[in-house]
Design an enzyme around this catalytic site. Structure first.
Site, PDB file in Angstrom:
ATOM      1  N   PRO A  33       0.658  -1.598  -0.138  1.00 14.44           N
ATOM      2  CA  PRO A  33      -0.064  -0.031  -0.011  1.00 14.44           C
ATOM      3  C   PRO A  33       0.578   1.063   0.175  1.00 14.44           C
ATOM      4  O   PRO A  33       0.506   2.172  -0.166  1.00 14.44           O
ATOM      5  CB  PRO A  33      -1.007  -0.106   1.607  1.00 14.44           C
ATOM      6  CG  PRO A  33      -0.221  -0.907   2.193  1.00 14.44           C
ATOM      7  CD  PRO A  33       1.067  -1.599   1.329  1.00 14.44           C
TER       8      PRO A  33
ATOM      9  N   ASP B 120       8.468  -2.302  -9.334  1.00 17.09           N
ATOM     10  CA  ASP B 120       9.116  -3.199  -9.387  1.00 17.09           C
ATOM     11  C   ASP B 120      10.092  -4.215  -8.199  1.00 17.09           C
ATOM     12  O   ASP B 120      10.407  -5.733  -8.069  1.00 17.09           O
ATOM     13  CB  ASP B 120      10.041  -2.956 -10.500  1.00 17.09           C
ATOM     14  CG  ASP B 120       9.334  -2.772 -11.756  1.00 17.09           C
ATOM     15  OD1 ASP B 120       8.967  -3.532 -12.743  1.00 17.09           O
ATOM     16  OD2 ASP B 120       9.264  -1.571 -12.474  1.00 17.09           O
TER      17      ASP B 120
ATOM     18  N   ARG C 208       8.493  11.699  -9.915  1.00 21.39           N
ATOM     19  CA  ARG C 208      10.524  11.589  -9.242  1.00 21.39           C
ATOM     20  C   ARG C 208      11.340  11.292  -9.879  1.00 21.39           C
ATOM     21  O   ARG C 208      12.667  11.779  -9.234  1.00 21.39           O
ATOM     22  CB  ARG C 208      10.672  11.141  -8.656  1.00 21.39           C
ATOM     23  CG  ARG C 208      10.656   9.244  -8.661  1.00 21.39           C
ATOM     24  CD  ARG C 208      10.443   8.046  -7.197  1.00 21.39           C
ATOM     25  NE  ARG C 208      11.290   7.406  -7.432  1.00 21.39           N
ATOM     26  CZ  ARG C 208      11.660   5.879  -6.662  1.00 21.39           C
ATOM     27  NH1 ARG C 208      10.814   5.920  -6.594  1.00 21.39           N
ATOM     28  NH2 ARG C 208      12.691   5.815  -7.104  1.00 21.39           N
TER      29      ARG C 208
END
Length: 367
Positions: free
Chosen positions: A20, A78, A188
Site C-alpha cells: 500500500p 518492481d 520523481r
C-alpha cells in the site's frame, strides 16, 4: 514465433501481494476501484496479502503452501516482484514453484515490467490507470508465457535472481536519490535526472562481457539474434549440481576472483557515466531503453556510457529514450551490445548499484 502460451484455469484463484506504500500510495484504492471488478467478471477469486514491512512478501512466498493458488499477482512497483522472485527461488521446491504464473499490476513509480509487457502485447504506450487496466485485462485473459531470469553473484557471496536489470552509475543514482520524492509518482525520476545531471559523476571500473553471438560487436546499431527455444545461458535454468532443490549452476561464469574467460570481451575504457544491463524493453513507464528486448530472448541488453559525454548530450539521450530513439542519435559515448553474461569490477566502492531498482552495496558483480 516460438512462444508457447499457457492458459489459467477457470475459475481461477489468485494470491494478490500488494504494497500500500508503493508509488504515490494509491495501490490499494486502485485495486478496489479498477482491478477487483474486472477480476470478478473474469471469475478470478482473490486472496489479498497486504505487506507491512520490507521482505514481508519475500517471507510469505518462501514459507507458504502456494498450491491453493493458480497464480501470484504482485500489485506494486518492481521492487516487490524482486522480493517475490527471490523468495520463490529460496524454496526447496523452487523448480516447480517457478512454473506458477506471476502477474505484475503497476502500483509503483517506475513500473518497468508492466510497461514492457504492455509493449510486448502490442498496446499503445499508456501510463497510470490505463496501463493498470491493460495489465489487468491481460490477467483476465489468463495467457502466460516464459520470462528470462538473470543470475547475479556478488563478491561478498550474494546470489540474486533478477528479472529487469542491473545498474551502476547515473541511472542507479537517479533511481535511489529520487526515493525521497516517491509521493510525486513517476515525476520523481524527471526531478532526480535533473539533480544528477547537475552533479554528474564518473565511475572507474572494468567491464567485461560474453557477446550474444560472435558476429556482434559493440556498435550502437547491433540487434539481438533470436536464440532457438531461449537456449541462452541464463534463459533456461540448468539443473544444479548438488542436492535436489539446489540452485542452478552459473555455467557461463568463472569465479569472481579469477579472470574472465579468454573468449570474453574486455571493454578498453575504464571510466563510465553509467553501466546498465537490462533484460526487458522498458526501464520505466516513459523509458523505452531496449526496444529489441523480449520476455525470453535469452539476451542481456548491455548499455554503457563512457566518460566525456556532455550534460546536454546526456539530457538529449534521456529525452530520446522516452520514444526509444536514443540509439538513432549515434552518440559516440553510448555503446550497446547484446550479451549472454557480464562482469563489472569497480576500482573503488563508489556509487550506487541497483538490481531491479533495489540498492546493492558497490562491489564486483557478474551475471
Amino acid at each position: 514465433p516460438g512462444d508457447s502460451y499457457g492458459v489459467l484455469p477457470r475459475p481461477c484463484r489468485a494470491l494478490v501481494l500488494l504494497n500500500p506504500q508503493s508509488g504515490s500510495g494509491r495501490a490499494l484504492d486502485d485495486f478496489h476501484a479498477v482491478v477487483q471488478p474486472m477480476l470478478a467478471e473474469a471469475e478470478i477469486a482473490t486472496t489479498i496479502f497486504i505487506t507491512e514491512r520490507p521482505h514481508h512478501a519475500h517471507e510469505k512466498v518462501r514459507d507458504e503452501d502456494l498450491s491453493q493458488w493458480d497464480t501470484l499477482v504482485v500489485m506494486s512497483g518492481d521492487g516487490l516482484l524482486f522480493e517475490v522472485v527471490n523468495g520463490l527461488m529460496e524454496r526447496p521446491d523452487w523448480k516447480d514453484t517457478m512454473k506458477k504464473p506471476l502477474c505484475i499490476l503497476p502500483g509503483g513509480s517506475g513500473n518497468a515490467l508492466a510497461a514492457s509487457i504492455n509493449y510486448y502485447a502490442g498496446h499503445d504506450h499508456v501510463t497510470k490507470k490505463k496501463l493498470l487496466t491493460n495489465c489487468t485485462f491481460i490477467l483476465c485473459k489468463g495467457l502466460h508465457t516464459q520470462m528470462d531470469l538473470v543470475s547475479l553473484s556478488t563478491a561478498s557471496g550474494k546470489r540474486l535472481f533478477s528479472f529487469l536489470g542491473f545498474g551502476w552509475g547515473f541511472i542507479s543514482d537517479v533511481d535511489i536519490d529520487s526515493e525521497k520524492y516517491r509521493w510525486m509518482g513517476s515525476a520523481r525520476f524527471t526531478l532526480g535526472t535533473l539533480q544528477c545531471l547537475a552533479k554528474l559523476r564518473v565511475y572507474q571500473g572494468r567491464l567485461s562481457y560474453l557477446p550474444a553471438s560472435p558476429e556482434q560487436g559493440s556498435s550502437a546499431r547491433d540487434t539481438p539474434v533470436p536464440l532457438s527455444n531461449g537456449q541462452a545461458g541464463h534463459a533456461v535454468l540448468p539443473s544444479g549440481t548438488g542436492a535436489p532443490g539446489s540452485l542452478p549452476a552459473d555455467s557461463l561464469l568463472a569465479p569472481l576472483g579469477q579472470p574472465v574467460p579468454a573468449h570474453w570481451t574486455v571493454v578498453p575504457e575504464e571510466e563510465f557515466v553509467l553501466v546498465y544491463a537490462i533484460y526487458q524493453s522498458h526501464l520505466g513507464t516513459n523509458l523505452l531503453m531496449a526496444p529489441a528486448a523480449r520476455l525470453h530472448d535469452g539476451c542481456i541488453h548491455l548499455f554503457y556510457l563512457k566518460a566525456g559525454v556532455s550534460r546536454l548530450a546526456l539530457l538529449k539521450l534521456f529525452l530520446a529514450m522516452s520514444r526509444g530513439t536514443h540509439l538513432d542519435l549515434n552518440c559516440p559515448h553510448l555503446c550497446y551490445v547484446p550479451v549472454r553474461a557480464f562482469r563489472l569490477e569497480p576500482r573503488v566502492a563508489a556509487g550506487i548499484m541497483t538490481v531491479d531498482g533495489e540498492a546493492l552495496a558497490c562491489e564486483p558483480v557478474q551475471g
